[in-house]
Design a protein around this motif. Structure first.
Motif, mmCIF file in Angstrom:
data_model
loop_
_atom_site.group_PDB
_atom_site.id
_atom_site.type_symbol
_atom_site.label_atom_id
_atom_site.label_comp_id
_atom_site.label_asym_id
_atom_site.label_seq_id
_atom_site.Cartn_x
_atom_site.Cartn_y
_atom_site.Cartn_z
ATOM 1 N N GLY A 158 0.794 -1.219 0.000
ATOM 2 C CA GLY A 158 0.000 0.000 0.000
ATOM 3 C C GLY A 158 0.826 1.267 0.000
ATOM 4 N N PHE A 159 2.170 1.140 -0.128
ATOM 5 C CA PHE A 159 3.055 2.297 -0.129
ATOM 6 C C PHE A 159 4.068 2.167 -1.265
ATOM 7 N N HIS A 160 4.666 3.292 -1.627
ATOM 8 C CA HIS A 160 5.790 3.264 -2.559
ATOM 9 C C HIS A 160 7.024 2.890 -1.749
ATOM 10 N N LEU A 161 7.679 1.803 -2.136
ATOM 11 C CA LEU A 161 8.749 1.247 -1.316
ATOM 12 C C LEU A 161 10.102 1.304 -2.012
ATOM 13 N N LYS A 162 11.139 1.469 -1.200
ATOM 14 C CA LYS A 162 12.524 1.317 -1.657
ATOM 15 C C LYS A 162 13.282 0.607 -0.554
ATOM 16 N N PHE A 163 13.978 -0.465 -0.924
ATOM 17 C CA PHE A 163 14.716 -1.253 0.061
ATOM 18 C C PHE A 163 16.206 -1.208 -0.241
ATOM 19 N N VAL A 164 16.994 -0.880 0.768
ATOM 20 C CA VAL A 164 18.450 -0.870 0.661
ATOM 21 C C VAL A 164 18.994 -1.859 1.684
ATOM 22 N N HIS A 165 19.613 -2.920 1.188
ATOM 23 C CA HIS A 165 20.165 -3.918 2.104
ATOM 24 C C HIS A 165 21.432 -3.366 2.742
ATOM 25 N N ALA A 166 21.418 -3.280 4.063
ATOM 26 C CA ALA A 166 22.567 -2.704 4.775
ATOM 27 C C ALA A 166 22.607 -3.229 6.200
ATOM 28 N N LEU A 167 23.788 -3.670 6.608
ATOM 29 C CA LEU A 167 24.013 -4.057 7.994
ATOM 30 C C LEU A 167 24.583 -2.861 8.758
ATOM 31 N N ASP A 168 24.365 -2.856 10.062
ATOM 32 C CA ASP A 168 24.869 -1.754 10.873
ATOM 33 C C ASP A 168 26.267 -2.104 11.385
ATOM 34 N N ASP A 169 27.219 -2.248 10.458
ATOM 35 C CA ASP A 169 28.589 -2.523 10.853
ATOM 36 C C ASP A 169 29.559 -1.869 9.879
ATOM 37 N N SER A 170 30.835 -1.990 10.162
ATOM 38 C CA SER A 170 31.855 -1.274 9.401
ATOM 39 C C SER A 170 32.051 -1.797 7.988
ATOM 40 N N SER A 171 31.535 -2.992 7.691
ATOM 41 C CA SER A 171 31.722 -3.554 6.354
ATOM 42 C C SER A 171 30.716 -3.022 5.341
ATOM 43 N N THR A 172 29.692 -2.322 5.812
ATOM 44 C CA THR A 172 28.614 -1.857 4.931
ATOM 45 C C THR A 172 29.039 -0.654 4.099
ATOM 46 N N ASP A 173 28.792 -0.746 2.808
ATOM 47 C CA ASP A 173 29.050 0.377 1.892
ATOM 48 C C ASP A 173 27.745 1.140 1.689
ATOM 49 N N LEU A 174 27.491 2.082 2.574
ATOM 50 C CA LEU A 174 26.285 2.896 2.460
ATOM 51 C C LEU A 174 26.519 4.092 1.543
ATOM 52 N N LEU A 175 27.762 4.513 1.437
ATOM 53 C CA LEU A 175 28.111 5.678 0.618
ATOM 54 C C LEU A 175 27.637 5.525 -0.818
ATOM 55 N N SER A 176 27.821 4.356 -1.398
ATOM 56 C CA SER A 176 27.455 4.132 -2.795
ATOM 57 C C SER A 176 25.951 4.182 -3.027
ATOM 58 N N ARG A 177 25.163 4.119 -1.951
ATOM 59 C CA ARG A 177 23.697 4.114 -2.089
ATOM 60 C C ARG A 177 23.055 5.437 -1.688
ATOM 61 N N LEU A 178 23.850 6.370 -1.186
ATOM 62 C CA LEU A 178 23.266 7.603 -0.654
ATOM 63 C C LEU A 178 22.544 8.423 -1.715
ATOM 64 N N ASP A 179 23.137 8.566 -2.912
ATOM 65 C CA ASP A 179 22.494 9.357 -3.957
ATOM 66 C C ASP A 179 21.124 8.802 -4.318
ATOM 67 N N GLY A 180 21.012 7.479 -4.421
ATOM 68 C CA GLY A 180 19.736 6.857 -4.745
ATOM 69 C C GLY A 180 18.701 7.077 -3.662
ATOM 70 N N CYS A 181 19.140 7.021 -2.395
ATOM 71 C CA CYS A 181 18.220 7.251 -1.275
ATOM 72 C C CYS A 181 17.734 8.700 -1.246
ATOM 73 N N VAL A 182 18.650 9.628 -1.417
ATOM 74 C CA VAL A 182 18.283 11.046 -1.421
ATOM 75 C C VAL A 182 17.344 11.346 -2.588
ATOM 76 N N GLN A 183 17.586 10.741 -3.734
ATOM 77 C CA GLN A 183 16.726 10.950 -4.890
ATOM 78 C C GLN A 183 15.316 10.419 -4.628
ATOM 79 N N PHE A 184 15.221 9.258 -3.983
ATOM 80 C CA PHE A 184 13.910 8.684 -3.656
ATOM 81 C C PHE A 184 13.114 9.631 -2.767
ATOM 82 N N ILE A 185 13.766 10.188 -1.745
ATOM 83 C CA ILE A 185 13.077 11.105 -0.833
ATOM 84 C C ILE A 185 12.669 12.384 -1.559
#
Length: 419
Positions: A158-185
């Motif tokens: 019932g919602f527009h969804l975006k899923f980003v697989h990410a663990l809360d640890d030092s091995s996670t590459d969140l930087l490469s996904r930030l532009d896509g997340c900001v664009q979605f918002i």
């Protein structure tokens, strides 16, 4: 024993199967409950305005506590019976109140009734996975888009969804996904057709991964520094606490002007570190880790060739620049002669580059070794996935270094422009 001889309020212990201890208070409550159940509906005590309290005697502590409608921060949830038999109540940590009139969906108050959602700005909320349990409350709050930054994709519709697989640890590459997340918002909040849209960004508990995404959004859309954006979010949601790795990634994001630049030497170096963490055996590395072999392509970019056989080895864009070290003092453990002062680019006797396709066979499954020319096999330099120290004293990790005295810089000249 005559019960009338017992002092008022005393406890009469009874030995029963299982050696359970029953007190007089429990017997009285059970008796009253049976008596209340035998009454007709018209005779029963009204419950619409009765505040029920649950008391627990354990080690002399009473964990139940009477609360008035004002409540107190961190206090227990007060349930009041309603005329329809339901109950309402709860605590809103954002407003410091358990009054329904203080909750609501007013972004200025920063919270949603019965939820952990906090309004960052109009239409943007940060929360936890528990907020997805009540989709009706999300709809009533105006949420139309949900951005999940977690290890498991939620089962919600019932919602527009975006899923980003990410663990809360030092091995996670969140930087490469930030532009896509900001664009979605951004796209959600600027939805056309006059429809009001709101976005919920959440991770598991709403403190680290979702906070990193929201901070990146504030940095990019409000032109804030990392420090200012993070401080603003912590003022709205004091329990926010990103892990150090995400803060480092956001600092790199800020250095790239809040836009991912895959050609940036800093980003290339960062990505190589992540590859080392993700593939500790150094096998089956992604093909895009290796730069294209310039010997097989034609362009006008400055290239570097083997001084002995003239084979083209790498492009200028493959050089990963680094901050200069402290010079000779960085080698205090060795006997060295005093060279040029720190800050002089001539101190660096090697080029540190990204791996190139012709290196792949030598690098896979090997932690360190020599780099040889693919044509004449002369020694060009060395590599070490865990890093090497440059002649300027700076450690570079991982390191693929080509000695400057083994290669020549080749610049293309436009002959027609000289005529």
């Amino acid at each position: 024993m005559d019960r009338s001889l017992l002092p008022e309020g005393s406890v009469r212990k009874i030995r029963c199967p299982g050696h359970l201890l029953l007190d007089r208070d429990k017997e009285e409550r059970r008796h009253n409950a049976r008596h209340e159940g035998s009454k007709t509906p018209s005779e029963q005590t009204p419950t619409a305005t009765v505040a029920r309290r649950t008391s627990l005697r354990a080690g002399g502590r009473n964990l139940g506590r009477n609360q008035d409608s004002q409540g107190g921060p961190g206090g227990p949830i007060l349930l009041r019976s309603q005329e329809d038999g339901s109950s309402s109540g709860g605590w809103c940590g954002a407003t410091g109140s358990n009054r329904r009139e203080d909750w609501g969906s007013n972004p200025g108050l920063g919270c949603i009734y019965g939820s952990t959602m906090i309004a960052v700005e109009t239409g943007l909320y940060i929360g936890s996975v528990s907020d997805l349990k009540d989709t009706e409350a999300l709809t009533n709050a105006g949420v139309t888009h949900i951005l999940t930054v977690d290890s498991e994709e939620p089962n919600v519709s019932g919602f527009h969804l975006k899923f980003v697989h990410a663990l809360d640890d030092s091995s996670t590459d969140l930087l490469s996904r930030l532009d896509g997340c900001v664009q979605f918002i951004t796209e959600a909040l600027s939805a056309s057709e006059g429809k009001t849209a709101s976005v919920l960004v959440h991770c598991h508990v709403g403190q680290s991964r979702s906070a990193a995404v929201v901070t990146a959004y504030l940095m990019k859309t409000q032109k804030l520094s990392l420090q200012d954006a993070y401080t603003k979010l912590q003022q709205l949601k004091p329990d926010v606490k990103m892990n150090e790795e995400f803060l480092d990634q956001l600092a790199l994001y800020e250095s790239m002007s809040c836009e991912l630049d895959t050609n940036s030497p800093l980003y290339k170096q960062y990505r190589l570190k992540k590859v080392t963490e993700k593939y500790p055996e150094l096998q089956n590395l992604p093909k895009d880790v290796f730069a294209a072999d310039p010997a097989h392509t034609q362009n006008t970019e400055v290239v570097y060739r083997c001084r002995k056989c003239r084979r083209t080895l790498f492009r200028h864009s493959s050089i990963l620049s680094h901050c200069l070290g402290s010079g000779a003092s960085a080698f205090s453990h060795k006997r060295v002669s005093v060279g040029s002062p720190a800050g002089d680019q001539k101190q660096c006797t090697s080029y540190f580059i990204e791996p190139v396709q012709w290196m792949e066979e030598a690098l896979l499954g090997v932690m360190d070794g020599q780099l040889l020319c693919p044509k004449c096999s002369s020694k060009l330099g060395s590599f070490n996935w865990y890093g090497e120290q440059c002649s300027c004293g700076r450690w570079v990790t991982p390191a693929f270094q080509m000695h400057k005295n083994r290669v020549d810089e080749i610049k293309h000249i436009n002959i027609s422009a000289l005529k």
